[in-house]
Design a protein around this motif. Structure first.
Motif, PDB file in Angstrom:
ATOM      1  N   TYR A   1      41.412  41.234  42.596  1.00 23.39           N
ATOM      2  CA  TYR A   1      40.962  41.058  41.212  1.00 23.39           C
ATOM      3  C   TYR A   1      40.031  42.197  40.826  1.00 23.39           C
ATOM      4  N   LEU A   2      40.220  42.714  39.622  1.00 23.17           N
ATOM      5  CA  LEU A   2      39.429  43.824  39.111  1.00 23.17           C
ATOM      6  C   LEU A   2      38.641  43.372  37.885  1.00 23.17           C
ATOM      7  N   PRO A   3      37.316  43.217  38.002  1.00 18.98           N
ATOM      8  CA  PRO A   3      36.515  42.851  36.829  1.00 18.98           C
ATOM      9  C   PRO A   3      36.535  43.978  35.789  1.00 18.98           C
ATOM     10  N   VAL A   4      36.348  43.629  34.536  1.00 17.23           N
ATOM     11  CA  VAL A   4      36.386  44.623  33.467  1.00 17.23           C
ATOM     12  C   VAL A   4      35.169  45.544  33.572  1.00 17.23           C
ATOM     13  N   ASN A   5      35.373  46.784  33.113  1.00 18.52           N
ATOM     14  CA  ASN A   5      34.341  47.819  33.115  1.00 18.52           C
ATOM     15  C   ASN A   5      33.828  48.118  34.524  1.00 18.52           C
ATOM     16  N   LEU A   6      34.706  47.943  35.495  1.00 19.44           N
ATOM     17  CA  LEU A   6      34.377  48.277  36.878  1.00 19.44           C
ATOM     18  C   LEU A   6      35.496  49.109  37.483  1.00 19.44           C
ATOM     19  N   ARG A   7      35.179  49.738  38.612  1.00 19.70           N
ATOM     20  CA  ARG A   7      36.144  50.602  39.300  1.00 19.70           C
ATOM     21  C   ARG A   7      36.243  50.203  40.763  1.00 19.70           C
ATOM     22  N   LYS A   8      37.463  50.071  41.242  1.00 20.94           N
ATOM     23  CA  LYS A   8      37.693  49.773  42.650  1.00 20.94           C
ATOM     24  C   LYS A   8      38.650  50.812  43.229  1.00 20.94           C
ATOM     25  N   CYS A   9      38.304  51.304  44.435  1.00 20.22           N
ATOM     26  CA  CYS A   9      39.098  52.348  45.077  1.00 20.22           C
ATOM     27  C   CYS A   9      39.518  51.918  46.474  1.00 20.22           C
ATOM     28  N   LEU A  10      40.687  52.342  46.853  1.00 19.92           N
ATOM     29  CA  LEU A  10      41.225  52.109  48.191  1.00 19.92           C
ATOM     30  C   LEU A  10      41.473  53.460  48.845  1.00 19.92           C
TER      31      LEU A  10
ATOM     32  N   PHE B   1      41.507  52.135  40.673  1.00 19.43           N
ATOM     33  CA  PHE B   1      41.813  51.393  39.454  1.00 19.43           C
ATOM     34  C   PHE B   1      40.500  51.176  38.699  1.00 19.43           C
ATOM     35  N   GLU B   2      40.495  51.511  37.426  1.00 20.94           N
ATOM     36  CA  GLU B   2      39.290  51.356  36.598  1.00 20.94           C
ATOM     37  C   GLU B   2      39.663  50.645  35.302  1.00 20.94           C
ATOM     38  N   SER B   3      39.007  49.535  35.050  1.00 21.77           N
ATOM     39  CA  SER B   3      39.281  48.777  33.831  1.00 21.77           C
ATOM     40  C   SER B   3      38.219  49.075  32.777  1.00 21.77           C
ATOM     41  N   LYS B   4      38.640  49.125  31.535  1.00 19.23           N
ATOM     42  CA  LYS B   4      37.733  49.411  30.434  1.00 19.23           C
ATOM     43  C   LYS B   4      37.961  48.395  29.313  1.00 19.23           C
ATOM     44  N   SER B   5      36.848  47.945  28.753  1.00 13.01           N
ATOM     45  CA  SER B   5      36.922  46.971  27.671  1.00 13.01           C
ATOM     46  C   SER B   5      35.678  47.092  26.811  1.00 13.01           C
ATOM     47  N   PRO B   6      35.807  46.939  25.494  1.00 10.85           N
ATOM     48  CA  PRO B   6      34.613  46.975  24.630  1.00 10.85           C
ATOM     49  C   PRO B   6      33.714  45.764  24.829  1.00 10.85           C
ATOM     50  N   PHE B   7      34.232  44.748  25.482  1.00  6.64           N
ATOM     51  CA  PHE B   7      33.442  43.541  25.734  1.00  6.64           C
ATOM     52  C   PHE B   7      32.822  43.620  27.127  1.00  6.64           C
ATOM     53  N   GLY B   8      31.751  42.892  27.310  1.00  8.16           N
ATOM     54  CA  GLY B   8      31.048  42.921  28.587  1.00  8.16           C
ATOM     55  C   GLY B   8      31.742  42.111  29.656  1.00  8.16           C
ATOM     56  N   THR B   9      31.242  42.282  30.897  1.00  9.20           N
ATOM     57  CA  THR B   9      31.784  41.534  32.028  1.00  9.20           C
ATOM     58  C   THR B   9      31.529  40.039  31.842  1.00  9.20           C
ATOM     59  N   GLY B  10      32.532  39.239  32.082  1.00  9.43           N
ATOM     60  CA  GLY B  10      32.415  37.798  31.925  1.00  9.43           C
ATOM     61  C   GLY B  10      33.066  37.289  30.657  1.00  9.43           C
ATOM     62  N   LYS B  11      33.197  38.171  29.669  1.00  8.67           N
ATOM     63  CA  LYS B  11      33.837  37.773  28.420  1.00  8.67           C
ATOM     64  C   LYS B  11      35.347  37.966  28.466  1.00  8.67           C
ATOM     65  N   VAL B  12      35.802  38.789  29.408  1.00 11.53           N
ATOM     66  CA  VAL B  12      37.237  39.026  29.578  1.00 11.53           C
ATOM     67  C   VAL B  12      37.600  38.650  31.016  1.00 11.53           C
ATOM     68  N   PRO B  13      38.668  37.882  31.215  1.00  9.26           N
ATOM     69  CA  PRO B  13      39.053  37.495  32.593  1.00  9.26           C
ATOM     70  C   PRO B  13      39.330  38.707  33.470  1.00  9.26           C
ATOM     71  N   ASP B  14      39.093  38.535  34.761  1.00  9.94           N
ATOM     72  CA  ASP B  14      39.378  39.620  35.705  1.00  9.94           C
ATOM     73  C   ASP B  14      40.871  39.927  35.714  1.00  9.94           C
ATOM     74  N   LEU B  15      41.182  41.200  35.960  1.00 10.59           N
ATOM     75  CA  LEU B  15      42.572  41.636  36.010  1.00 10.59           C
ATOM     76  C   LEU B  15      43.098  41.504  37.435  1.00 10.59           C
ATOM     77  N   LEU B  16      44.322  41.027  37.563  1.00  7.37           N
ATOM     78  CA  LEU B  16      44.958  40.900  38.870  1.00  7.37           C
ATOM     79  C   LEU B  16      45.788  42.154  39.141  1.00  7.37           C
ATOM     80  N   VAL B  17      45.484  42.828  40.267  1.00 10.37           N
ATOM     81  CA  VAL B  17      46.145  44.085  40.614  1.00 10.37           C
ATOM     82  C   VAL B  17      46.972  43.887  41.879  1.00 10.37           C
TER      83      VAL B  17
END
Length: 207
Positions: free
Chosen positions: A24-33, A94-110
């Motif tokens: 799961y990738l939270p919005v406005n965050l970046r995860k790398c492998l 993977f980096e998700s971007k959203s004008p809304f803050g974390t918690g207001k948009v569900p996490d993205l499934l990658v």
């Protein structure tokens, strides 16, 4: 003969060249492998990111020098492929971007599925181009897998030799430094003896 066949069957099990992960990738965050891959190896991958109306995901693959091997803005689903130029550490981000803050948009499934080496080759296409029989295709695959294993062992041997040379060089430097330190201590002790002898003679404490 049966032992040889069993060994060939075990090769794909012992040397798994497939990497698959779901997270799961939270919005406005970046995860790398990160993964280390050898030189001149074909790498293929397939990814899928769940869609959210107020968020988008960017995908970027780089090497340790920062060179971009693959980049995709607003990546939702797709494939990528590249061939490594040298043994290196590769990073898939993977980096998700959203004008809304974390918690207001569900996490993205990658979902990410990566293959390299033998597993990344399309042997069905090779069979069509070269008109190979199923047994010949399997033999080709086993041949490529054996070559990959030999290259891995050769690289491990090379790394072992480099580490041994480094250890020997370090031990030699430590030995020289120890000898230098002992010489300095002996020289300092000798100088102190002569200095104290002159000092005591000047004070007429000794003859």
């Amino acid at each position: 003969m049966s032992r040889f066949c069993a060994l060939l069957i075990l090769f794909p099990v012992l040397f798994d060249l497939t990497f698959s992960i779901t997270f799961y990738l939270p919005v406005n965050l970046r995860k790398c492998l990160r993964e280390e891959i050898h030189k001149d190896v074909l790498v293929t991958g397939e990814y899928e990111v769940s869609e959210q109306p107020n968020a988008k995901t960017n995908l970027k693959i780089t090497d340790s020098s920062g060179h971009t091997l693959y980049s995709k803005d607003d990546a939702s689903k797709g494939k990528f492929a590249f061939t490594t130029e040298d043994y290196d550490m590769f990073e898939v981000c993977f980096e998700s971007k959203s004008p809304f803050g974390t918690g207001k948009v569900p996490d993205l499934l990658v979902n990410l599925d990566m293959k390299h080496g033998v597993e990344a080759k399309n042997y069905e296409e090779i069979a069509k181009v070269e008109k190979l029989k199923p047994l010949e295709v399997e033999l080709r695959r086993l041949e490529d897998l054996s070559e990959s294993i030999v290259n891995d062992f050769a690289y491990m041997k090379k790394r072992e030799e480099e580490m041994r040379d480094t250890n020997e060089s370090t031990n030699t430097r430590v030995l020289y430094f120890s000898i230098f330190s002992m010489c300095c201590l002996i020289g300092l002790a000798t100088w102190q003896v002569f200095y104290l002898r002159r000092f005591f003679k000047a004070k007429k404490l000794i003859e």
